[in-house]
Design a protein around this motif. Sequence first.
Motif, PDB file in Angstrom:
ATOM      1  N   GLY A 142       0.826  -1.205   0.000  1.00 44.67           N
ATOM      2  CA  GLY A 142       0.000   0.000   0.000  1.00 44.67           C
ATOM      3  C   GLY A 142       0.857   1.250   0.000  1.00 44.67           C
ATOM      4  N   LYS A 143       0.342   2.317  -0.597  1.00 41.79           N
ATOM      5  CA  LYS A 143       1.099   3.562  -0.729  1.00 41.79           C
ATOM      6  C   LYS A 143       1.003   4.441   0.511  1.00 41.79           C
ATOM      7  N   ASN A 144      -0.112   4.370   1.213  1.00 41.40           N
ATOM      8  CA  ASN A 144      -0.323   5.266   2.353  1.00 41.40           C
ATOM      9  C   ASN A 144       0.334   4.699   3.607  1.00 41.40           C
ATOM     10  N   LYS A 145       1.607   5.019   3.797  1.00 36.52           N
ATOM     11  CA  LYS A 145       2.377   4.477   4.918  1.00 36.52           C
ATOM     12  C   LYS A 145       1.911   5.035   6.262  1.00 36.52           C
ATOM     13  N   GLU A 146       1.219   6.189   6.232  1.00 39.33           N
ATOM     14  CA  GLU A 146       0.789   6.827   7.475  1.00 39.33           C
ATOM     15  C   GLU A 146      -0.306   6.044   8.191  1.00 39.33           C
ATOM     16  N   VAL A 147      -0.998   5.161   7.471  1.00 41.28           N
ATOM     17  CA  VAL A 147      -2.064   4.376   8.094  1.00 41.28           C
ATOM     18  C   VAL A 147      -1.527   3.570   9.271  1.00 41.28           C
ATOM     19  N   ALA A 148      -0.306   3.031   9.129  1.00 38.86           N
ATOM     20  CA  ALA A 148       0.280   2.217  10.198  1.00 38.86           C
ATOM     21  C   ALA A 148       0.422   3.031  11.478  1.00 38.86           C
ATOM     22  N   LYS A 149       0.886   4.267  11.346  1.00 38.34           N
ATOM     23  CA  LYS A 149       1.074   5.121  12.519  1.00 38.34           C
ATOM     24  C   LYS A 149      -0.268   5.441  13.175  1.00 38.34           C
ATOM     25  N   GLY A 163       3.219  -5.534  14.273  1.00 33.73           N
ATOM     26  CA  GLY A 163       2.057  -5.469  13.391  1.00 33.73           C
ATOM     27  C   GLY A 163       2.415  -5.063  11.982  1.00 33.73           C
ATOM     28  N   THR A 164       1.733  -5.644  11.008  1.00 26.28           N
ATOM     29  CA  THR A 164       1.888  -5.259   9.605  1.00 26.28           C
ATOM     30  C   THR A 164       0.512  -5.020   8.999  1.00 26.28           C
ATOM     31  N   LEU A 165       0.455  -4.114   8.012  1.00 24.24           N
ATOM     32  CA  LEU A 165      -0.793  -3.787   7.331  1.00 24.24           C
ATOM     33  C   LEU A 165      -0.602  -3.955   5.832  1.00 24.24           C
ATOM     34  N   ALA A 166      -1.627  -4.465   5.168  1.00 22.09           N
ATOM     35  CA  ALA A 166      -1.586  -4.643   3.716  1.00 22.09           C
ATOM     36  C   ALA A 166      -2.897  -4.140   3.121  1.00 22.09           C
ATOM     37  N   ALA A 167      -2.784  -3.256   2.128  1.00 24.63           N
ATOM     38  CA  ALA A 167      -3.971  -2.722   1.463  1.00 24.63           C
ATOM     39  C   ALA A 167      -4.480  -3.732   0.447  1.00 24.63           C
ATOM     40  N   THR A 168      -5.788  -3.986   0.484  1.00 19.99           N
ATOM     41  CA  THR A 168      -6.432  -4.868  -0.489  1.00 19.99           C
ATOM     42  C   THR A 168      -7.678  -4.154  -0.990  1.00 19.99           C
ATOM     43  N   GLY A 169      -7.514  -3.405  -2.071  1.00 22.07           N
ATOM     44  CA  GLY A 169      -8.630  -2.601  -2.560  1.00 22.07           C
ATOM     45  C   GLY A 169      -8.901  -1.457  -1.603  1.00 22.07           C
ATOM     46  N   GLU A 170     -10.142  -1.347  -1.146  1.00 24.28           N
ATOM     47  CA  GLU A 170     -10.519  -0.281  -0.220  1.00 24.28           C
ATOM     48  C   GLU A 170     -10.408  -0.724   1.233  1.00 24.28           C
ATOM     49  N   GLU A 171      -9.956  -1.946   1.454  1.00 26.86           N
ATOM     50  CA  GLU A 171      -9.831  -2.465   2.810  1.00 26.86           C
ATOM     51  C   GLU A 171      -8.370  -2.700   3.165  1.00 26.86           C
ATOM     52  N   TRP A 172      -8.157  -2.920   4.470  1.00 25.19           N
ATOM     53  CA  TRP A 172      -6.818  -3.204   4.975  1.00 25.19           C
ATOM     54  C   TRP A 172      -6.838  -4.511   5.751  1.00 25.19           C
ATOM     55  N   ASN A 173      -5.803  -5.304   5.534  1.00 25.85           N
ATOM     56  CA  ASN A 173      -5.627  -6.537   6.285  1.00 25.85           C
ATOM     57  C   ASN A 173      -4.510  -6.295   7.303  1.00 25.85           C
ATOM     58  N   VAL A 174      -4.829  -6.430   8.587  1.00 26.36           N
ATOM     59  CA  VAL A 174      -3.872  -6.142   9.650  1.00 26.36           C
ATOM     60  C   VAL A 174      -3.498  -7.442  10.351  1.00 26.36           C
ATOM     61  N   ASN A 175      -2.209  -7.735  10.408  1.00 22.98           N
ATOM     62  CA  ASN A 175      -1.708  -8.934  11.083  1.00 22.98           C
ATOM     63  C   ASN A 175      -0.908  -8.527  12.312  1.00 22.98           C
ATOM     64  N   LEU A 176      -1.244  -9.110  13.445  1.00 21.60           N
ATOM     65  CA  LEU A 176      -0.559  -8.808  14.701  1.00 21.60           C
ATOM     66  C   LEU A 176       0.035 -10.075  15.301  1.00 21.60           C
ATOM     67  N   ARG A 177       1.168  -9.904  15.982  1.00 19.69           N
ATOM     68  CA  ARG A 177       1.797 -11.007  16.705  1.00 19.69           C
ATOM     69  C   ARG A 177       2.114 -10.560  18.120  1.00 19.69           C
ATOM     70  N   LEU A 178       1.776 -11.406  19.078  1.00 17.60           N
ATOM     71  CA  LEU A 178       2.114 -11.172  20.479  1.00 17.60           C
ATOM     72  C   LEU A 178       3.173 -12.188  20.884  1.00 17.60           C
ATOM     73  N   ILE A 179       4.305 -11.692  21.381  1.00 16.54           N
ATOM     74  CA  ILE A 179       5.409 -12.559  21.780  1.00 16.54           C
ATOM     75  C   ILE A 179       5.546 -12.515  23.294  1.00 16.54           C
ATOM     76  N   ASN A 180       5.458 -13.661  23.930  1.00 19.31           N
ATOM     77  CA  ASN A 180       5.607 -13.794  25.379  1.00 19.31           C
ATOM     78  C   ASN A 180       7.099 -13.828  25.702  1.00 19.31           C
ATOM     79  N   THR A 181       7.608 -12.812  26.393  1.00 20.72           N
ATOM     80  CA  THR A 181       9.048 -12.750  26.662  1.00 20.72           C
ATOM     81  C   THR A 181       9.488 -13.757  27.722  1.00 20.72           C
ATOM     82  N   GLU A 182       8.538 -14.314  28.468  1.00 19.60           N
ATOM     83  CA  GLU A 182       8.881 -15.337  29.459  1.00 19.60           C
ATOM     84  C   GLU A 182       9.306 -16.626  28.761  1.00 19.60           C
ATOM     85  N   THR A 183       8.583 -16.973  27.678  1.00 22.12           N
ATOM     86  CA  THR A 183       8.879 -18.206  26.946  1.00 22.12           C
ATOM     87  C   THR A 183       9.649 -17.937  25.657  1.00 22.12           C
ATOM     88  N   GLY A 184       9.591 -16.685  25.168  1.00 19.94           N
ATOM     89  CA  GLY A 184      10.231 -16.352  23.899  1.00 19.94           C
ATOM     90  C   GLY A 184       9.437 -16.808  22.697  1.00 19.94           C
TER      91      GLY A 184
END
Length: 438
Positions: free
Chosen positions: A141-148, A207-228
């Motif tokens: 996607g071109k609009n990088k500001e969406v992530a912020k 987190g990462t965001l990907a534009a797909t037409g007029e929508e955005w697909n947002v992928n998030l990952r949570l990492i537990n630092t106790e287990t890594g």
Amino acid sequence: MKKYPHVMMSSMIAILFIGCYPAAQKRIVEQPEIESVFYLPAEIISVDKDLVTIRVEKPVLFKGDVKLALQLAQGIIQNSYLLEGKETHLNQTRVKVMRVMGDDIQLKVLGKPVPYKPGEVVKISLEKKTIAIRDFEVIIGKNKEVAKYVQEDVTTALVNSGQFNVVERLKLKSVLDELTLSELGLTDSKSAKQIGKLLGADIILTGTLAATGEEWNVNLRLINTETGLITTAFNKRGSLHELKEASFRETRNIDGRFEDNASGLAGWIIGTQFDDKAGKGGYQKVYIDETQGANGTTKSLAMDFRLGSGKSRKLRKMRGGIRASIMNRLKRDLSHYSGIRFFIKANKDLTIRFLLADSQKNTVEEENWFHNILVTKDWQEVCIPFNSLSLQKVRGRRLRTNQILELNNIERIEWVVSERNVKRRTEGTIWLDEVTFY
């Protein structure tokens, strides 16, 4: 949206002296109501010696019209209530979280016989966690500001939930630089544990965001630092059609410490100007002074100036007054803040004007909101609540604005020496340091 209606101004000039007002109570930004949760109701599913399996009931946290960013925040909160390897309380019993399997949680009872039976209703306490949030990234996607924008909304929701302390971005960046890690390194088990230990963080969020037409697909990952290990990975798909590129404004706090030039100059106007706003024979030079700063530091932002003897042709055409100013022109949304705090001094006693300029949606005109400050030869801390600002009027000009301070549409911030407050041909130096919003 935070707005302050204009009230009738006194004819007396308001001067802000040394020291800070007590911090004004922070006003709440309009957003869906959030439910604070300090424990979860649960049912005992099974008991095997010192191992107890419970099934928790996760509440809906956000009420009202929930946009995509808040859906993401809710997913983060609900997937990190209980972290493997962490200790908490089941009723009054100390337990350790062994496995998280969706809504089913396996616990190990610590230090005393198991007093529970299957079918029993209990409460499990939720400990406040510390989360480190890596900058979200637009990968398609071109609009990088969406992530912020999305990251800021998610961060605000996480803090308001009462479940998290958030690690400062600069502190996280410093640790990553020290360990010479890229974002890819965050998914490595050993590195995640190191980062958690150095930051005191329980979770790392990427987190990462990907534009797909007029929508955005947002992928998030949570990492537990106790287990890594990546404890949760999920995505949300939704429309951000209400976001327009022109409407993006900086919402993060201003970096007004000038010890590190690279991080402290975003939006600051540096350089020399002659015979423009400063008038005939006037000038201003804004620069980093590397010989002195507030509170024992060695650098600050300085301005040498001389107000001219009269208005230049350009200035007469602009119908402006003779002035020199330290300015930050980064467009901002300050609706999350209550005021501004900074340290300031001059080479002689001066009355200057702090100024906040906002823009209006239905007109090209700007409004200037001000507070006068008495600046002395010694460093002084100044705090200005935004609701103490007065609207600056220009003689002979009719304002065609709503005369309401629009904190979500700030165009610039200035510290101004002008013929409104001092005589023409006045010259001197002003130093500014440790600027921050509160």
